[in-house]
Write an enzyme that holds these catalytic residues in place. Structure first.
Site, PDB file in Angstrom:
ATOM      1  N   HIS A   1      13.028  13.412 -21.689  1.00  0.00           N
ATOM      2  CA  HIS A   1      13.052  13.165 -23.136  1.00  0.00           C
ATOM      3  C   HIS A   1      11.738  13.731 -23.637  1.00  0.00           C
ATOM      4  O   HIS A   1      10.724  13.049 -23.657  1.00  0.00           O
ATOM      5  CB  HIS A   1      13.178  11.672 -23.453  1.00  0.00           C
ATOM      6  CG  HIS A   1      14.494  11.098 -23.025  1.00  0.00           C
ATOM      7  ND1 HIS A   1      14.766   9.763 -22.981  1.00  0.00           N
ATOM      8  CD2 HIS A   1      15.646  11.708 -22.612  1.00  0.00           C
ATOM      9  CE1 HIS A   1      16.015   9.564 -22.562  1.00  0.00           C
ATOM     10  NE2 HIS A   1      16.557  10.734 -22.337  1.00  0.00           N
TER      11      HIS A   1
ATOM     12  N   ASP B   1      25.085  11.931 -14.216  1.00  0.00           N
ATOM     13  CA  ASP B   1      24.012  12.478 -15.049  1.00  0.00           C
ATOM     14  C   ASP B   1      22.826  12.668 -14.118  1.00  0.00           C
ATOM     15  O   ASP B   1      22.195  11.707 -13.694  1.00  0.00           O
ATOM     16  CB  ASP B   1      23.697  11.481 -16.170  1.00  0.00           C
ATOM     17  CG  ASP B   1      22.644  11.998 -17.141  1.00  0.00           C
ATOM     18  OD1 ASP B   1      21.929  12.962 -16.809  1.00  0.00           O
ATOM     19  OD2 ASP B   1      22.536  11.408 -18.240  1.00  0.00           O
TER      20      ASP B   1
ATOM     21  N   GLU C   1      27.080  16.837 -20.816  1.00  0.00           N
ATOM     22  CA  GLU C   1      25.710  17.137 -21.265  1.00  0.00           C
ATOM     23  C   GLU C   1      25.263  18.487 -20.744  1.00  0.00           C
ATOM     24  O   GLU C   1      25.331  18.761 -19.543  1.00  0.00           O
ATOM     25  CB  GLU C   1      24.752  16.050 -20.746  1.00  0.00           C
ATOM     26  CG  GLU C   1      23.295  16.352 -21.066  1.00  0.00           C
ATOM     27  CD  GLU C   1      22.349  15.201 -20.717  1.00  0.00           C
ATOM     28  OE1 GLU C   1      22.641  14.465 -19.754  1.00  0.00           O
ATOM     29  OE2 GLU C   1      21.322  15.060 -21.406  1.00  0.00           O
TER      30      GLU C   1
ATOM     31  N   ASP D   1       0.809  -1.219   0.000  1.00  0.00           N
ATOM     32  CA  ASP D   1       0.000   0.000   0.000  1.00  0.00           C
ATOM     33  C   ASP D   1       0.848   1.277   0.000  1.00  0.00           C
ATOM     34  O   ASP D   1       0.387   2.342   0.381  1.00  0.00           O
ATOM     35  CB  ASP D   1      -0.978  -0.002   1.186  1.00  0.00           C
ATOM     36  CG  ASP D   1      -0.248  -0.232   2.505  1.00  0.00           C
ATOM     37  OD1 ASP D   1       0.984  -0.417   2.478  1.00  0.00           O
ATOM     38  OD2 ASP D   1      -0.911  -0.227   3.555  1.00  0.00           O
TER      39      ASP D   1
ATOM     40  N   HIS E   1      18.327  15.313 -27.278  1.00  0.00           N
ATOM     41  CA  HIS E   1      16.886  15.092 -27.359  1.00  0.00           C
ATOM     42  C   HIS E   1      16.206  16.377 -26.939  1.00  0.00           C
ATOM     43  O   HIS E   1      16.821  17.242 -26.309  1.00  0.00           O
ATOM     44  CB  HIS E   1      16.466  13.917 -26.459  1.00  0.00           C
ATOM     45  CG  HIS E   1      17.016  13.997 -25.060  1.00  0.00           C
ATOM     46  ND1 HIS E   1      16.442  14.778 -24.083  1.00  0.00           N
ATOM     47  CD2 HIS E   1      18.115  13.433 -24.485  1.00  0.00           C
ATOM     48  CE1 HIS E   1      17.161  14.672 -22.968  1.00  0.00           C
ATOM     49  NE2 HIS E   1      18.195  13.874 -23.187  1.00  0.00           N
TER      50      HIS E   1
ATOM     51  N   GLU F   1      24.831  16.141 -25.698  1.00  0.00           N
ATOM     52  CA  GLU F   1      25.450  15.196 -24.769  1.00  0.00           C
ATOM     53  C   GLU F   1      26.262  14.100 -25.451  1.00  0.00           C
ATOM     54  O   GLU F   1      25.953  12.917 -25.316  1.00  0.00           O
ATOM     55  CB  GLU F   1      24.369  14.569 -23.884  1.00  0.00           C
ATOM     56  CG  GLU F   1      23.153  14.027 -24.631  1.00  0.00           C
ATOM     57  CD  GLU F   1      22.170  13.347 -23.688  1.00  0.00           C
ATOM     58  OE1 GLU F   1      22.619  12.501 -22.907  1.00  0.00           O
ATOM     59  OE2 GLU F   1      20.974  13.668 -23.741  1.00  0.00           O
TER      60      GLU F   1
ATOM     61  N   ARG G   1      30.871  11.460 -20.548  1.00  0.00           N
ATOM     62  CA  ARG G   1      29.784  12.173 -21.228  1.00  0.00           C
ATOM     63  C   ARG G   1      29.768  13.587 -20.671  1.00  0.00           C
ATOM     64  O   ARG G   1      30.033  13.797 -19.483  1.00  0.00           O
ATOM     65  CB  ARG G   1      28.431  11.487 -21.014  1.00  0.00           C
ATOM     66  CG  ARG G   1      27.264  12.268 -21.621  1.00  0.00           C
ATOM     67  CD  ARG G   1      25.969  11.460 -21.794  1.00  0.00           C
ATOM     68  NE  ARG G   1      25.313  11.081 -20.568  1.00  0.00           N
ATOM     69  CZ  ARG G   1      25.327   9.870 -20.038  1.00  0.00           C
ATOM     70  NH1 ARG G   1      25.980   8.895 -20.637  1.00  0.00           N
ATOM     71  NH2 ARG G   1      24.709   9.603 -18.907  1.00  0.00           N
TER      72      ARG G   1
ATOM     73  N   TYR H   1      32.520   5.759 -24.515  1.00  0.00           N
ATOM     74  CA  TYR H   1      32.470   4.732 -23.462  1.00  0.00           C
ATOM     75  C   TYR H   1      33.290   3.523 -23.918  1.00  0.00           C
ATOM     76  O   TYR H   1      33.013   2.943 -24.963  1.00  0.00           O
ATOM     77  CB  TYR H   1      31.018   4.312 -23.207  1.00  0.00           C
ATOM     78  CG  TYR H   1      30.090   5.490 -23.101  1.00  0.00           C
ATOM     79  CD1 TYR H   1      29.896   6.157 -21.891  1.00  0.00           C
ATOM     80  CD2 TYR H   1      29.439   5.976 -24.237  1.00  0.00           C
ATOM     81  CE1 TYR H   1      29.065   7.266 -21.813  1.00  0.00           C
ATOM     82  CE2 TYR H   1      28.611   7.090 -24.166  1.00  0.00           C
ATOM     83  CZ  TYR H   1      28.429   7.729 -22.950  1.00  0.00           C
ATOM     84  OH  TYR H   1      27.612   8.837 -22.883  1.00  0.00           O
TER      85      TYR H   1
ATOM     86  N   HIS I   1      22.699   3.495 -18.519  1.00  0.00           N
ATOM     87  CA  HIS I   1      21.604   3.784 -17.580  1.00  0.00           C
ATOM     88  C   HIS I   1      21.876   3.230 -16.184  1.00  0.00           C
ATOM     89  O   HIS I   1      20.962   2.815 -15.475  1.00  0.00           O
ATOM     90  CB  HIS I   1      20.268   3.248 -18.128  1.00  0.00           C
ATOM     91  CG  HIS I   1      19.735   4.074 -19.244  1.00  0.00           C
ATOM     92  ND1 HIS I   1      18.696   3.666 -20.052  1.00  0.00           N
ATOM     93  CD2 HIS I   1      20.106   5.294 -19.693  1.00  0.00           C
ATOM     94  CE1 HIS I   1      18.464   4.605 -20.952  1.00  0.00           C
ATOM     95  NE2 HIS I   1      19.308   5.605 -20.759  1.00  0.00           N
TER      96      HIS I   1
ATOM     97  N   HIS J   1      24.832   6.395 -28.475  1.00  0.00           N
ATOM     98  CA  HIS J   1      23.541   7.075 -28.339  1.00  0.00           C
ATOM     99  C   HIS J   1      23.551   8.332 -29.196  1.00  0.00           C
ATOM    100  O   HIS J   1      24.572   8.680 -29.790  1.00  0.00           O
ATOM    101  CB  HIS J   1      23.225   7.391 -26.874  1.00  0.00           C
ATOM    102  CG  HIS J   1      24.269   8.210 -26.162  1.00  0.00           C
ATOM    103  ND1 HIS J   1      24.413   9.567 -26.354  1.00  0.00           N
ATOM    104  CD2 HIS J   1      25.231   7.862 -25.261  1.00  0.00           C
ATOM    105  CE1 HIS J   1      25.398  10.016 -25.586  1.00  0.00           C
ATOM    106  NE2 HIS J   1      25.920   9.003 -24.916  1.00  0.00           N
TER     107      HIS J   1
ATOM    108  N   ASP K   1      18.755  18.440 -17.358  1.00  0.00           N
ATOM    109  CA  ASP K   1      19.373  17.153 -17.682  1.00  0.00           C
ATOM    110  C   ASP K   1      20.845  17.423 -17.971  1.00  0.00           C
ATOM    111  O   ASP K   1      21.188  17.885 -19.059  1.00  0.00           O
ATOM    112  CB  ASP K   1      18.650  16.555 -18.899  1.00  0.00           C
ATOM    113  CG  ASP K   1      19.193  15.193 -19.287  1.00  0.00           C
ATOM    114  OD1 ASP K   1      20.009  14.626 -18.533  1.00  0.00           O
ATOM    115  OD2 ASP K   1      18.790  14.681 -20.353  1.00  0.00           O
TER     116      ASP K   1
HETATM  117  N1  GLY Z   1      19.417  11.533 -18.404  1.00  0.00           N
HETATM  118  C1  GLY Z   1      18.953  10.921 -19.571  1.00  0.00           C
HETATM  119  C2  GLY Z   1      19.593  11.440 -20.776  1.00  0.00           C
HETATM  120  O1  GLY Z   1      20.654  12.037 -20.683  1.00  0.00           O
HETATM  121  O2  GLY Z   1      19.078  11.344 -21.841  1.00  0.00           O
HETATM  122 MN    MN Z   2      21.231  13.077 -18.981  1.00  0.00          MN
HETATM  123 MN    MN Z   3      19.844  13.734 -21.864  1.00  0.00          MN
END
Ligand code: GLY
Ligand code: MN
Ligand code: MN
Length: 436
Positions: A357, A256, A404, A36, A350, A380, A402, A384, A239, A346, A267
């Site tokens: 996103h 991140d 970003e 619950d 975005h 970003e 990375r 890697y 991720h 990637h 982000d």
């Molecule tokens: N934090 C998710 C991305 O960078 O797209």
């Molecule tokens: Mn990110």
């Molecule tokens: Mn991002």
């Protein structure tokens, strides 16, 4: 955000829907985490964009030209007993007085009232497939109308995807929305500074995560998504969110993390050496990623298409990986045959907004969309190289980087909303460990 902003959005959407159409938007359901215990409630972005109404169990109906009122809100009735446990509810009265509804009803009456409103419409605008439980309720209301069978009962002729209109609106950020995005960006960059300052070997990734949560919560915000705090080999897990490894001297740490302010997200990723000094190999990779990000920034301008920053970042990364001897062949061949994707798997960014996103089409037909003022996107790039990567010299293995940032397209260039947080490797080194 002011009530007038939501009114403006409803008016704009109603102009698109037109007379004879109705738009129906359900609130996000509350969700159980275990037994619950509920997950923290987060309103549906489309619903919140149109209503500013924060509660679950609500349905907004927009009916342009309806004489009794164009904006109808169904919501939970007041209930002193439930409110003792769960806190105050607006109730239909405040839905009108506080949230601008022209008419409001208890959600418990929706089966009685909504079919009659649907009956008046020729076209129903609704986001199909996003909420299966609500899909079947809507079909149930239309079926109920049909089965009345009495002469003169009318059912809508068309169901039209609402998200098509709404998501295009959401792509162009208003001044008020930019205010929210800037606020989220400011708290997020200050959280990154705090985390870098307190970072030192021996801490666990979750202790760094805690610095972000501290900074977000003390400004009344929460994470816009699960923070990724990946040290050493974990920086190569895109991720990663377990955040439980103990960090060591010589590790890189990739974080991140972004906060959410009034349903608007930041982000941001930074990668730094846990002990305050990049190794030569780490710095070499870092500099390629940084150069890729700067090339991507230069490729963002109103009138350029969506993929230009990605192409620019890929070109730098392909050249850089070739120069460092990590990939073989000419940069052109590395791009053509997609070899760079082994290390940069990637996209370069975005859309960013209420959803991290964010919504909005990236293509129009089969062409990349043009960038226009008011659009906000992330930039970003990353490289890697997980431990054990075949055919790569040991010195590169276990490096993940990375960088970003969040970028607004303006009339005459770009504004990096998160630009006050350094990316220069010397400046990063100068920030790490100063409060440890
Ligand atoms: N934090 C998710 C991305 O960078 O797209
Ligand atoms: Mn990110
Ligand atoms: Mn991002």
């Amino acid at each position: 955000m002011k009530a007038s902003e939501f009114l403006r959005r409803r008016r704009q959407l109603m102009r698109m829907i037109g007379r004879g159409g109705i738009g129906i938007l359900p609130a996000a359901p509350a969700r159980l985490r275990n037994r619950d215990v509920e997950y923290p409630y987060r309103q549906d972005s489309d619903f919140f964009y149109i209503t500013g109404f924060p509660e679950p169990e609500a349905i907004a109906v927009l009916a342009p030209g309806r004489p009794q009122g164009e904006y109808i809100l169904f919501c939970r009735d007041r209930d002193p007993l439930r409110e003792t446990w769960d806190g105050a509810r607006a109730g239909p009265e405040q839905a009108v007085s506080g949230y601008g509804a022209s008419d409001a009803f208890p959600i418990s009456d929706v089966d009685e009232i909504l079919p009659g409103i649907i009956e008046q419409a020729e076209r129903v605008y609704y986001t199909m497939g996003a909420n299966p439980e609500f899909d079947s309720r809507l079909i149930g209301w239309v079926t109920a109308l049909r089965s009345r069978g009495s002469p003169g009962t009318h059912t809508p002729d068309e169901f039209i995807a609402l998200d098509h209109f709404l998501h295009d609106m959401r792509l162009y950020k208003s001044r008020a929305e930019l205010g929210c995005l800037r606020r989220a960006a400011a708290v997020t960059t200050s959280a990154h500074r705090r985390a870098m300052a307190r970072c030192q070997p021996g801490l666990h990734e979750y202790e760094i995560e805690a610095e972000y949560l501290h900074e977000f919560r003390r400004h009344g915000m929460q994470p816009a998504y699960l923070p990724i705090v990946g040290s050493g080999p974990n920086a190569c897990v895109l991720h990663y969110s377990a955040n439980r490894r103990q960090m060591q001297e010589g590790d890189l740490l990739l974080v991140d993390a972004g906060s959410e302010h009034d349903c608007y997200a930041a982000d941001v990723t930074r990668t730094w050496p846990v002990g305050g000094r990049f190794t030569p190999a780490q710095r070499a990779i870092y500099e390629v990623v940084l150069e890729a990000q700067q090339a991507a920034f230069r490729a963002i301008a109103a009138g350029n298409h969506w993929n230009e920053p990605h192409d620019a970042a890929v070109a730098v990364i392909a050249r850089g990986l070739r120069r460092l001897g990590i990939l073989e062949g000419t940069p052109a061949a590395i791009i053509r045959n997609g070899d760079y994707r082994r290390f940069f798997m990637h996209r370069t960014g975005h859309w960013l907004g209420m959803d991290v996103h964010d919504v909005g089409d990236y293509k129009v037909g089969d062409q990349w969309r043009m960038l226009e003022p008011g659009m906000v996107l992330t930039v970003e790039p990353g490289i890697y190289i997980p431990p054990g990567t075949r055919g790569v010299a040991p010195r590169w293995q276990g490096i993940g980087v990375r960088i970003e940032d969040d970028v607004l397209v303006t009339g005459d260039g770009i504004e990096v909303l998160t630009g006050d947080l350094p990316t220069d490797p010397d400046a990063i080194e100068a920030l790490v460990g100063t409060a440890a």
